[in-house]
Scaffold this active site. Structure first.
Site, PDB file in Angstrom:
ATOM      1  N   GLY A  31      -7.746 -40.003 -26.557  1.00 53.98           N
ATOM      2  CA  GLY A  31      -8.844 -40.864 -26.135  1.00 53.98           C
ATOM      3  C   GLY A  31     -10.064 -40.121 -25.644  1.00 53.98           C
ATOM      4  O   GLY A  31     -11.041 -40.752 -25.234  1.00 53.98           O
TER       5      GLY A  31
ATOM      6  N   GLY B 244      -8.621 -37.304 -17.549  1.00 56.15           N
ATOM      7  CA  GLY B 244      -7.821 -36.663 -18.575  1.00 56.15           C
ATOM      8  C   GLY B 244      -6.552 -36.125 -17.941  1.00 56.15           C
ATOM      9  O   GLY B 244      -6.502 -35.881 -16.729  1.00 56.15           O
TER      10      GLY B 244
ATOM     11  N   GLY C  56      -5.018 -33.237 -18.536  1.00 58.02           N
ATOM     12  CA  GLY C  56      -4.845 -31.799 -18.682  1.00 58.02           C
ATOM     13  C   GLY C  56      -4.808 -31.053 -17.368  1.00 58.02           C
ATOM     14  O   GLY C  56      -4.808 -31.638 -16.277  1.00 58.02           O
TER      15      GLY C  56
ATOM     16  N   LEU D 209     -10.462 -26.920 -24.422  1.00 55.09           N
ATOM     17  CA  LEU D 209     -10.025 -25.558 -24.697  1.00 55.09           C
ATOM     18  C   LEU D 209     -11.213 -24.609 -24.646  1.00 55.09           C
ATOM     19  O   LEU D 209     -11.113 -23.498 -24.134  1.00 55.09           O
ATOM     20  CB  LEU D 209      -9.350 -25.489 -26.078  1.00 55.09           C
ATOM     21  CG  LEU D 209      -8.034 -26.259 -26.225  1.00 55.09           C
ATOM     22  CD1 LEU D 209      -7.586 -26.258 -27.689  1.00 55.09           C
ATOM     23  CD2 LEU D 209      -6.960 -25.658 -25.336  1.00 55.09           C
TER      24      LEU D 209
ATOM     25  N   GLU E 290      -6.646 -43.769 -19.445  1.00 56.28           N
ATOM     26  CA  GLU E 290      -5.589 -43.791 -20.445  1.00 56.28           C
ATOM     27  C   GLU E 290      -4.265 -43.398 -19.784  1.00 56.28           C
ATOM     28  O   GLU E 290      -3.307 -44.151 -19.763  1.00 56.28           O
ATOM     29  CB  GLU E 290      -5.994 -42.806 -21.538  1.00 56.28           C
ATOM     30  CG  GLU E 290      -5.039 -42.585 -22.659  1.00 56.28           C
ATOM     31  CD  GLU E 290      -5.614 -41.491 -23.552  1.00 56.28           C
ATOM     32  OE1 GLU E 290      -6.460 -41.827 -24.394  1.00 56.28           O
ATOM     33  OE2 GLU E 290      -5.233 -40.315 -23.408  1.00 56.28           O
TER      34      GLU E 290
END
Length: 442
Positions: free
Chosen positions: A344, A222, A224, A321, A245
């Site tokens: 995704g 990811g 993030g 989150l 992704e």
């Protein structure tokens, strides 16, 4: 991959116009694709926005856009749709000025529902090579699929765009008009990590690398705060693969050291596969440019669940989150208010959990808002909160406090695991809430 043709301006001479002339092709009632993140053409978007009072009933379609469409002069005349909110349109989506479409269905060659009606597409591209082929640069995103759907393509040529293998090319003949990009590079719509998050990420990534990632695994990262920091912690592993992704920084080091070989992947063997590069430093871009190890594909290919389910050694590492005490993950809203988007994350978690039991959620155990600390392992999500990943597809939750192993666990066992990785200040409260809400004593 051939280099840019030295005389590329001669090759495109019949199509090369100013940004204003390029977007003059947009007419009343058109649906216009304006891209996502690094596939957004800033000059074309600015030129199009300036036409808001001249053209009627235009619908702008985008995805994690670094261009601000939240402008009164635009919204007075046009509709704006996003499939993933960025800091530029988050407030507008929350207040109803733009439309947010939650997107999680990705099927190769088809745009997600709600983003699939397109008349004109504005696409940033590299200059053509001698045979007329351009690249989508470091961000393919939905480029190939959009190009097959939209009736009219308008290009914005960036001389510094890299070239890769995979589906990262389009012929200049597909474009009705092109302009040349002359502004500074657009900034990514992602804020830097805070010092506290940086410290937590170091611990979390160490745990994931040492306790969860195994030799021969294929990884998804990811983009993030925490998961994108993982590559630097993987140097002791062997024969890893990458199918992701968004590709974070640090991957070229692992390729050159033989950590990433891709030899155990079921498809794209030996290749690093992604749809776009995210938060990648210039030195990494230079090593990726023209390197046949790296292949960028359409988002609908990298995120197609049918493909992901074939990766039997798959580990997907994504951010959140908040996570509730049963394992449900929220990554796209704060209560009922949209924050980002599904992206995704859901399909990668489902794919990794189903194929290999390797769905990993990473997050700091708490966060400071002003002077107040808030837990991110919550008893229950606030009313209206969207569950991005169902608890049945969450195998591990990792904070700087440790690893919660959820796969195959009862609700009581899950709660005990998750409370153990919560910030110590909140564990007693979470135990009380487990009893109050769920009737379970921990």
């Amino acid at each position: 991959m051939k280099p840019t043709a030295p005389n590329w301006r001669d090759i495109v001479a019949s199509k090369l116009v100013s940004p204003e002339e390029a977007v003059a092709l947009v007419k009343d009632g058109d649906w216009v694709w304006t891209g996502g993140w690094t596939s957004v053409p800033p000059q074309l978007c600015a030129a199009l926005a300036a036409r808001a009072g001249q053209v009627k009933d235009v619908t702008i379609v985008n995805f994690l856009s670094p261009f601000n469409w939240d402008r009164p002069e635009v919204l007075a005349h046009w509709k704006v749709i996003t499939g993933y909110c960025s800091p530029f349109d988050r407030k507008a989506a929350r207040e109803g000025r733009i439309e947010y479409v939650p997107v999680s269905q990705f099927r190769e060659g088809k745009m997600p529902p709600g983003l699939d009606h397109l008349d004109v597409a504005l696409i940033p591209i590299s200059p053509p090579d001698e045979d007329g082929w351009c690249s989508f640069g470091s961000g393919v995103f939905f480029g190939p699929t959009v190009s097959s759907i939209a009736t009219t393509l308008v290009g914005e040529i960036h001389e510094n765009f890299i070239r890769t293998g995979g589906g990262n090319r389009i012929h200049i003949d597909r474009f009705a008009r092109v302009c040349e990009y002359t502004l500074p590079p657009a900034q990514a719509p992602i804020p830097p990590r805070t010092e506290e998050t940086e410290l937590a990420a170091n611990v979390i990534c160490t745990l994931v690398a040492n306790e969860i990632v195994y030799d021969g695994a294929t990884l998804q990262f990811g983009i993030g705060d925490v998961s994108a920091a993982l590559p630097v912690f993987l140097e002791e592993k062997h024969d890893l693969g990458v199918h992701t992704e968004l590709l974070p920084g640090g991957i070229p080091d692992l390729v050159e050291k033989g950590v990433i070989t891709g030899k155990h992947k079921p498809h794209h063997v030996g290749k690093v596969v992604a749809s776009a590069l995210g938060q990648v430093p210039p030195e990494d871009l230079a090593r990726i440019n023209g390197n046949p190890t790296y292949e960028l594909y359409d988002f609908t290919h990298t995120d197609d669940l049918r493909l992901l389910l074939q990766i039997e050694n798959f580990i997907a590492v994504n951010n959140a989150l908040a996570v509730d005490l049963t394992g449900n993950v929220s990554s796209e809203t704060q209560g009922p208010l949209v924050y980002s988007g599904t992206g995704g994350q859901a399909v990668f978690a489902i794919g990794a959990s189903t194929a290999a039991g390797g769905s990993v959620i990473v997050l700091p155990s708490s966060t400071l808002v002003g002077d107040t600390r808030h837990t991110r392992i919550v008893a229950g999500h606030a009313p209206g909160t969207v569950v991005t990943v169902h608890r049945g597809f969450v195998d591990y939750v990792v904070t700087e406090q440790g690893i919660a192993k959820l796969r195959g666990k009862s609700l009581r066992e899950r709660m005990a695991e998750l409370i153990s990785v919560a910030h110590p200040d909140f564990r007693r409260e979470l135990k009380a809430e487990a009893n109050r809400i769920y009737g379970i004593t921990i």
